[in-house]
Design a protein around this motif. Sequence first.
Motif, PDB file in Angstrom:
ATOM      1  N   THR A 115       0.746  -1.311   0.032  1.00 36.15           N
ATOM      2  CA  THR A 115       0.032  -0.183   0.093  1.00 36.15           C
ATOM      3  C   THR A 115       0.785   1.211  -0.238  1.00 36.15           C
ATOM      4  OG1 THR A 115      -1.687  -1.163   1.047  1.00 36.15           O
ATOM      5  CG2 THR A 115      -1.716   1.268   1.287  1.00 36.15           C
ATOM      6  N   ILE A 116       0.533   2.203  -0.669  1.00 33.42           N
ATOM      7  CA  ILE A 116       1.105   3.480  -0.907  1.00 33.42           C
ATOM      8  C   ILE A 116       0.572   4.313   0.494  1.00 33.42           C
ATOM      9  CG2 ILE A 116       1.305   5.715  -2.000  1.00 33.42           C
ATOM     10  CD1 ILE A 116       0.697   4.063  -4.603  1.00 33.42           C
ATOM     11  N   THR A 117       1.676   4.583   1.326  1.00 31.37           N
ATOM     12  CA  THR A 117       1.459   5.250   2.487  1.00 31.37           C
ATOM     13  C   THR A 117       2.633   6.582   2.599  1.00 31.37           C
ATOM     14  OG1 THR A 117       2.900   4.105   4.018  1.00 31.37           O
ATOM     15  CG2 THR A 117       0.445   3.362   3.550  1.00 31.37           C
ATOM     16  N   GLU A 118       1.885   7.421   3.234  1.00 32.03           N
ATOM     17  CA  GLU A 118       2.910   8.712   3.486  1.00 32.03           C
ATOM     18  C   GLU A 118       4.410   8.316   4.120  1.00 32.03           C
ATOM     19  OE1 GLU A 118       1.211  11.746   5.590  1.00 32.03           O
ATOM     20  OE2 GLU A 118      -0.326  12.361   3.795  1.00 32.03           O
ATOM     21  N   GLU A 119       4.199   7.115   5.119  1.00 33.18           N
ATOM     22  CA  GLU A 119       5.216   6.593   5.825  1.00 33.18           C
ATOM     23  C   GLU A 119       6.289   5.971   5.156  1.00 33.18           C
ATOM     24  OE1 GLU A 119       7.685   6.572   9.041  1.00 33.18           O
ATOM     25  OE2 GLU A 119       5.688   7.888   8.856  1.00 33.18           O
ATOM     26  N   ARG A 120       5.588   5.178   4.205  1.00 33.23           N
ATOM     27  CA  ARG A 120       6.512   4.252   3.277  1.00 33.23           C
ATOM     28  C   ARG A 120       7.354   5.407   2.315  1.00 33.23           C
ATOM     29  NH1 ARG A 120       2.241  -0.502   2.795  1.00 33.23           N
ATOM     30  NH2 ARG A 120       3.082  -1.768   4.823  1.00 33.23           N
ATOM     31  N   ALA A 121       6.399   6.250   1.774  1.00 30.65           N
ATOM     32  CA  ALA A 121       7.290   7.281   0.817  1.00 30.65           C
ATOM     33  C   ALA A 121       8.075   8.319   1.362  1.00 30.65           C
ATOM     34  CB  ALA A 121       5.773   8.137   0.311  1.00 30.65           C
ATOM     35  N   LYS A 122       8.464   8.062   2.833  1.00 28.83           N
ATOM     36  CA  LYS A 122       9.749   8.714   3.193  1.00 28.83           C
ATOM     37  C   LYS A 122      10.889   8.106   2.737  1.00 28.83           C
ATOM     38  CE  LYS A 122       7.122  10.881   7.056  1.00 28.83           C
ATOM     39  NZ  LYS A 122       7.000  10.687   8.590  1.00 28.83           N
ATOM     40  N   THR A 123      10.669   6.754   2.590  1.00 30.12           N
ATOM     41  CA  THR A 123      11.883   6.036   2.228  1.00 30.12           C
ATOM     42  C   THR A 123      12.187   5.366   0.971  1.00 30.12           C
ATOM     43  OG1 THR A 123      11.019   4.217   3.184  1.00 30.12           O
ATOM     44  CG2 THR A 123      12.339   5.507   5.047  1.00 30.12           C
ATOM     45  N   VAL A 124      11.037   5.455   0.074  1.00 32.03           N
ATOM     46  CA  VAL A 124      10.868   5.023  -1.209  1.00 32.03           C
ATOM     47  C   VAL A 124      10.088   5.678  -1.986  1.00 32.03           C
ATOM     48  CG1 VAL A 124      11.347   2.230  -0.261  1.00 32.03           C
ATOM     49  CG2 VAL A 124       8.876   3.502  -0.836  1.00 32.03           C
ATOM     50  N   GLN A 125      10.417   5.571  -3.282  1.00 28.22           N
ATOM     51  CA  GLN A 125       9.657   6.182  -4.279  1.00 28.22           C
ATOM     52  C   GLN A 125       8.611   5.187  -5.023  1.00 28.22           C
ATOM     53  OE1 GLN A 125      10.203   8.662  -8.384  1.00 28.22           O
ATOM     54  NE2 GLN A 125      11.895   7.783  -7.631  1.00 28.22           N
ATOM     55  N   PHE A 126       7.331   5.561  -4.869  1.00 30.30           N
ATOM     56  CA  PHE A 126       6.137   4.735  -5.409  1.00 30.30           C
ATOM     57  C   PHE A 126       6.057   4.931  -6.892  1.00 30.30           C
ATOM     58  CE2 PHE A 126       5.170   3.881  -0.985  1.00 30.30           C
ATOM     59  CZ  PHE A 126       5.061   2.388  -0.853  1.00 30.30           C
ATOM     60  N   THR A 127       5.518   4.084  -7.582  1.00 28.92           N
ATOM     61  CA  THR A 127       5.080   4.418  -8.946  1.00 28.92           C
ATOM     62  C   THR A 127       3.541   4.668  -8.706  1.00 28.92           C
ATOM     63  OG1 THR A 127       3.969   1.944  -9.238  1.00 28.92           O
ATOM     64  CG2 THR A 127       6.206   2.472 -10.048  1.00 28.92           C
ATOM     65  N   ASN A 128       2.862   5.162  -9.966  1.00 33.44           N
ATOM     66  CA  ASN A 128       1.320   5.444  -9.906  1.00 33.44           C
ATOM     67  C   ASN A 128       0.525   4.191  -9.459  1.00 33.44           C
ATOM     68  OD1 ASN A 128       1.997   7.714 -10.916  1.00 33.44           O
ATOM     69  ND2 ASN A 128       1.545   7.309 -12.770  1.00 33.44           N
ATOM     70  N   ARG A 129      -0.400   4.240  -8.675  1.00 36.88           N
ATOM     71  CA  ARG A 129      -1.162   3.260  -8.119  1.00 36.88           C
ATOM     72  C   ARG A 129      -1.735   2.101  -9.101  1.00 36.88           C
ATOM     73  NH1 ARG A 129      -6.753   6.683  -6.747  1.00 36.88           N
ATOM     74  NH2 ARG A 129      -5.015   7.524  -5.277  1.00 36.88           N
ATOM     75  N   TYR A 130      -1.595   0.886  -8.797  1.00 40.43           N
ATOM     76  CA  TYR A 130      -1.809  -0.189  -9.793  1.00 40.43           C
ATOM     77  C   TYR A 130      -3.122  -1.013  -9.351  1.00 40.43           C
ATOM     78  CZ  TYR A 130       0.803  -3.485  -7.296  1.00 40.43           C
ATOM     79  OH  TYR A 130       1.429  -4.596  -6.537  1.00 40.43           O
ATOM     80  N   PHE A 131      -3.536  -1.091  -8.217  1.00 37.68           N
ATOM     81  CA  PHE A 131      -4.413  -1.811  -7.679  1.00 37.68           C
ATOM     82  C   PHE A 131      -5.223  -1.280  -6.333  1.00 37.68           C
ATOM     83  CE2 PHE A 131      -6.210  -5.417  -5.368  1.00 37.68           C
ATOM     84  CZ  PHE A 131      -6.439  -6.409  -6.478  1.00 37.68           C
ATOM     85  N   GLN A 132      -6.511  -1.403  -6.234  1.00 36.40           N
ATOM     86  CA  GLN A 132      -7.408  -0.703  -5.061  1.00 36.40           C
ATOM     87  C   GLN A 132      -7.873  -2.132  -4.220  1.00 36.40           C
ATOM     88  OE1 GLN A 132     -10.502   1.813  -5.923  1.00 36.40           O
ATOM     89  NE2 GLN A 132     -11.824   0.409  -4.855  1.00 36.40           N
ATOM     90  N   ALA A 133      -7.563  -1.931  -2.805  1.00 35.40           N
ATOM     91  CA  ALA A 133      -7.933  -2.682  -1.843  1.00 35.40           C
ATOM     92  C   ALA A 133      -8.368  -2.120  -0.514  1.00 35.40           C
ATOM     93  CB  ALA A 133      -6.712  -3.740  -1.534  1.00 35.40           C
ATOM     94  N   THR A 134      -8.751  -3.132   0.370  1.00 38.01           N
ATOM     95  CA  THR A 134      -9.223  -2.504   1.583  1.00 38.01           C
ATOM     96  C   THR A 134      -8.960  -3.518   2.440  1.00 38.01           C
ATOM     97  OG1 THR A 134     -10.799  -1.298   2.856  1.00 38.01           O
ATOM     98  CG2 THR A 134     -11.500  -3.136   1.646  1.00 38.01           C
ATOM     99  N   GLN A 135      -8.889  -3.313   3.911  1.00 34.82           N
ATOM    100  CA  GLN A 135      -8.700  -4.666   4.707  1.00 34.82           C
ATOM    101  C   GLN A 135     -10.053  -5.243   4.961  1.00 34.82           C
ATOM    102  OE1 GLN A 135      -5.724  -5.083   6.272  1.00 34.82           O
ATOM    103  NE2 GLN A 135      -5.098  -3.669   4.909  1.00 34.82           N
ATOM    104  N   SER A 136      -9.991  -6.554   5.200  1.00 39.43           N
ATOM    105  CA  SER A 136     -11.121  -7.394   5.469  1.00 39.43           C
ATOM    106  C   SER A 136     -10.895  -8.111   6.849  1.00 39.43           C
ATOM    107  CB  SER A 136     -10.966  -8.591   4.494  1.00 39.43           C
ATOM    108  OG  SER A 136     -11.620  -8.215   3.432  1.00 39.43           O
ATOM    109  N   ILE A 137     -12.270  -8.101   7.426  1.00 43.74           N
ATOM    110  CA  ILE A 137     -12.009  -8.851   8.780  1.00 43.74           C
ATOM    111  C   ILE A 137     -12.520 -10.316   8.543  1.00 43.74           C
ATOM    112  CG2 ILE A 137     -13.120  -8.759  11.088  1.00 43.74           C
ATOM    113  CD1 ILE A 137     -13.696  -5.777  10.662  1.00 43.74           C
ATOM    114  N   ALA A 138     -11.546 -11.252   8.961  1.00 37.74           N
ATOM    115  CA  ALA A 138     -11.950 -12.459   8.811  1.00 37.74           C
ATOM    116  C   ALA A 138     -12.000 -13.357  10.013  1.00 37.74           C
ATOM    117  CB  ALA A 138     -10.765 -13.259   8.204  1.00 37.74           C
ATOM    118  N   VAL A 139     -13.240 -13.865  10.245  1.00 36.61           N
ATOM    119  CA  VAL A 139     -13.507 -14.743  11.498  1.00 36.61           C
ATOM    120  C   VAL A 139     -14.113 -16.011  11.141  1.00 36.61           C
ATOM    121  CG1 VAL A 139     -14.128 -12.709  13.015  1.00 36.61           C
ATOM    122  CG2 VAL A 139     -15.886 -13.706  11.425  1.00 36.61           C
ATOM    123  N   LYS A 140     -14.206 -17.039  12.303  1.00 35.60           N
ATOM    124  CA  LYS A 140     -14.857 -18.043  12.049  1.00 35.60           C
ATOM    125  C   LYS A 140     -16.326 -18.223  11.816  1.00 35.60           C
ATOM    126  CE  LYS A 140     -12.351 -21.901  13.851  1.00 35.60           C
ATOM    127  NZ  LYS A 140     -11.856 -22.850  14.913  1.00 35.60           N
TER     128      LYS A 140
END
Length: 270
Positions: A115-140
Motif C-alpha cells: 500500500t502506498i502510504t506517506e510513511e513508506r514514501a519517506k524511504t521509497v519512491q512509489f509508481t502510480n497506483r496499480y491496484f485498489q484494496a481495503t482491509q477485510s475482517i476474517a472470523v470463523k
Amino acid sequence: MKKFYKAGVAVLVMVSLLGLAGCGGAKTPSAPAQNGSGSANTASSENVLKVGSDIAYAPMEYMNTQQQPEGFDVDLMNAIGKDLGYQVKFESGTFDGLIPALNSGKFDAIISSMTITEERAKTVQFTNRYFQATQSIAVKQGSPIKSEADFKGKKIGVQLGTTGQDAVEKMGLTPQKYETAPDALNDLINGGIDVAVIDSPVVAYFIKQNPDKKIVTIPGNFDQEYYGIAVKQDHKALADQMNASLKKLMDNGEYNKIFKKWFNSEAPKL
C-alpha cells in the motif's frame, strides 16, 4: 495469500522463512535498448530487473507447485518487464524486510501488494497506483465478533509490517503479528486467534479456495488502499519507465486481461 492453504501452506511458510537470503546487491538496471520503432528490445541477460516480493500472498504473489512465482503482481511485473525490455527476476523476502533490502541495493524494485502510504514514501519512491484494496475482517463462522466494536479483549492477528497492523494499532489494540498472512489465517482456523485483519483480495481468495474451513468476512470501516511498485528514491528514471509502461498496459487492455485472469471481473478504474 495464495492458493494452496491445505497442502501448499507448508510451502508458503517455507518460502517466507527464506527471508532475505539470496543473491548479492542488485545494480540499478540500465535503460533498455530501443529499436528503430522506439520500443524496447528483448532484455538481454545483462539487463535483469531484480524484484523483491513476499511471495506468500495469493492471489497476488505465491509459489506454485513447481516452486515458481505466480499471481496478479507477478503477471503484471512480467508484463512491465517485457514492455521495457527487462528480464524480471523475483527474489523472496519477508514483507517487513523488503524496503530495507531495496534501499540496501538487494532489489531494483518491490511489487508485493504494498500500500502506498506517506510513511513508506519517506524511504521509497512509489509508481502510480496499480491496484485498489481495503482491509477485510476474517472470523470463523458463528463468531460473536460482528464488527470492530467487538475487537476489545479478543486475539487479533495481522501480518507484520502491513497496513492491517496499522489499522488495528490505530484502534489502541495490540495485535498478534505473523510473518505471513497464511500464518495468521491458519492460526485463525486452529483457534489461536479470534479474528484476522488482512488485505481483502487475499482473504477472499482464501475463502474461495477453502470453503470447508468455514471462514467468513464481516463488514469493516476501513479506508480504500492503493498498491504501488516501490523503487529507491533516487531511481526516478526507473519509476518513470514503469509509470509509462503501466499506462500503456492499462490503455491497451493488457492490464484488464491480467485482472480478469485472477479476479474474474473487469478491472476498476484507479
